[in-house]
Enzyme design. Sequence first.
Site, PDB file in Angstrom:
ATOM      1  N   HIS A  23       0.817  -1.208   0.000  1.00 36.53           N
ATOM      2  CA  HIS A  23       0.000   0.000   0.000  1.00 36.53           C
ATOM      3  C   HIS A  23       0.848   1.254   0.000  1.00 36.53           C
ATOM      4  O   HIS A  23       0.515   2.249  -0.619  1.00 36.53           O
ATOM      5  CB  HIS A  23      -0.938  -0.001   1.207  1.00 36.53           C
ATOM      6  CG  HIS A  23      -2.044  -0.964   1.040  1.00 36.53           C
ATOM      7  ND1 HIS A  23      -3.027  -0.776   0.092  1.00 36.53           N
ATOM      8  CD2 HIS A  23      -2.307  -2.142   1.624  1.00 36.53           C
ATOM      9  CE1 HIS A  23      -3.851  -1.795   0.134  1.00 36.53           C
ATOM     10  NE2 HIS A  23      -3.440  -2.641   1.052  1.00 36.53           N
TER      11      HIS A  23
ATOM     12  N   CYS B 196      -3.497  -2.932 -15.258  1.00 33.80           N
ATOM     13  CA  CYS B 196      -3.642  -1.837 -14.297  1.00 33.80           C
ATOM     14  C   CYS B 196      -2.825  -2.101 -13.050  1.00 33.80           C
ATOM     15  O   CYS B 196      -2.915  -1.383 -12.085  1.00 33.80           O
ATOM     16  CB  CYS B 196      -5.109  -1.613 -13.929  1.00 33.80           C
ATOM     17  SG  CYS B 196      -5.848  -2.965 -13.028  1.00 33.80           S
TER      18      CYS B 196
END
Lengths: 85, 556
Positions: free
Chosen positions: B186, B481
């Site tokens: 993250h 993506c």
Amino acid sequence: MPERKVIVESEVGLHARPAATFVQTAAKAPIDVTVAKPGGAPVSAKSILSILALDVRHGEAIVIHAEGEGADQLLDELAAIVSVA
Amino acid sequence: MERLTGAGVSPGAGYGPAYLLGGTIPEPPAGSRHDGDPVGETARAEAAVDRVAAELSARGEAVGGDAHDVLAAQAMIARDPVLSAEIAELIDAGTAAERAVYEAFSRYHDMLAEIGGYIGQRVSDLDDLRDRVIAQLTGVPMPGLPEPAERPYVLVARDLAPADTVLLTKELVAAFVTEQGGPTSHTAILARAMGVPAVVACAGATSIVNGTPVLVDGTTGMVGLVPSEEEVAASIEAANARGSALASATGPGRTADGHPVALLANVGGPRDLAAALEYGAEGVGLYRTEFLFFDREQAPSDEEQEAAYREVLAAFPGAPVVVRVLDAGADKPLGFLPPTGDEPNPALGERGLRILRIFPDVMMGQLRALARAAEGTSARLQVMAPMVASAEEAGWFAGACRAAGITSAGIMIEIPAAALRAADLAPAVDFFSIGTNDLAQYVFAADREVGALTPYQDPWQPVLLDLVATAASAGVPCGVCGEAASDPALACVLAGLGVTSLSMGAPALPWVRATLARHTLDQCRAAAAAARATSTAEAARAAARSHLPGLEDLAL
């Protein structure tokens, strides 16, 4: 002895936002208020941690108990909070 | 200057004082006693609790919205009268205030942890509160994010959770350094989205002392402690020089011979739009909608969703906007979408489309809000589902999209089964989008959040290129993506494999645009073939480079 037995209608039970509203309302009153599951040990309705630890789920019953001046009105108010779906 | 080294995952140079997030508050030793004045000691404990509660309330008022509710709930717990009574009781019995606070909180920690579920997830909030009160009592710095400082700081942490990062901005953070995490953690994704340099998997990072001046090079992975002025100037100059070399490439993505490859931005909410537009995104290739759902007791209202979706759609008139429906579960659990049972391996559990099939109302609410949001804008809305394994699941999702009035339905290709049998899934949908991060995680059975397993996340692994090739030749438009798309050399290889669009954190767009523009489709194909002919990520990288001479112009 002023007491109400109510079914908790909120989807999330007596957790999260309903629990917060419930405790805030109880905390404003100058008298003692307790909550218990039927047959269980009562805890202070002014304690958010105690309420969370009671783990009341949607559809479960609770017994709210208060004594002193304004007890009936307070119990009505608290019962109304948990009765809202 | 003293140097630490990690993996550079978001380019650029950043310099500022270190701020150590979540520096652990040590447990006050068992048996700590006060000096015999229980009244004074209780007053000390109460003052600390009040101070923490007041600070949380004040911060909640300042930020408003959902964060306000979360912080107000925290303040309410701090002011719990039963908790205060228990702390006072322990102090009466001789226990020191710090230890009394610790023990009183621990009791509730255990009770809530035992209940599990939504309540169990509140345990970390309780721990945070306990640490704040103890920090207040002992005079050590507070855990959590610092108040906006005069100058941006270098945020140092063991790892960052999505919940840590919602309030971060480029004005607050000069760079990220984490001890754990890989290129797709993250932290890395957030840093690239923000355009802030980041180094992850940096051994020794959490031993950096708060306030130490730190220089971070997000390209090389260098983390320098107490650098000289010259060292700071040199690093920032080098980063700027590369930046200006990129400014020359403009317009839609295409190879030197004009083969179009749409260059799209990954966005996590309206706040990422400015960067996407600034870096010239041709649309949105991945709109992560999770931000709307985090820290909630229930799904956001239809109106709130519609507004957030319309904001993004309206920013890209006439352009594709690919929205991924809520991807909950695994590392992104949501209280109101609980998995059916305990999950020893959440990454392999009920997440993504699997959990939406258990709560179809939440998904339909989102799809309808998306369809309504698209009305009145000219953006081309495309919607895709995460964690699809089979043609049956793909068909179910496409049917739900059609029922909601959405004309373009696609799926993420991130499970090996879906990639290997892409030809079976293609007839059910309008497009594919390959999520290389999760695909790598599942191909190698290697948790992407575990720093020690970082090598498995290398998107150059030939097996991943094979799977991309299979998916890209299944007969429907196929984008990438995952973070792989933001590696300029790999972007050329992906184009050579037949990928039709690349979506990435916006700051990577100029690099990819400039690199594609320097090579022909044939060069890209040759690079792809050469990479697939090798057997290691290292060899694949080297083989591809030999066909991509334009990389040197960009000092890549």
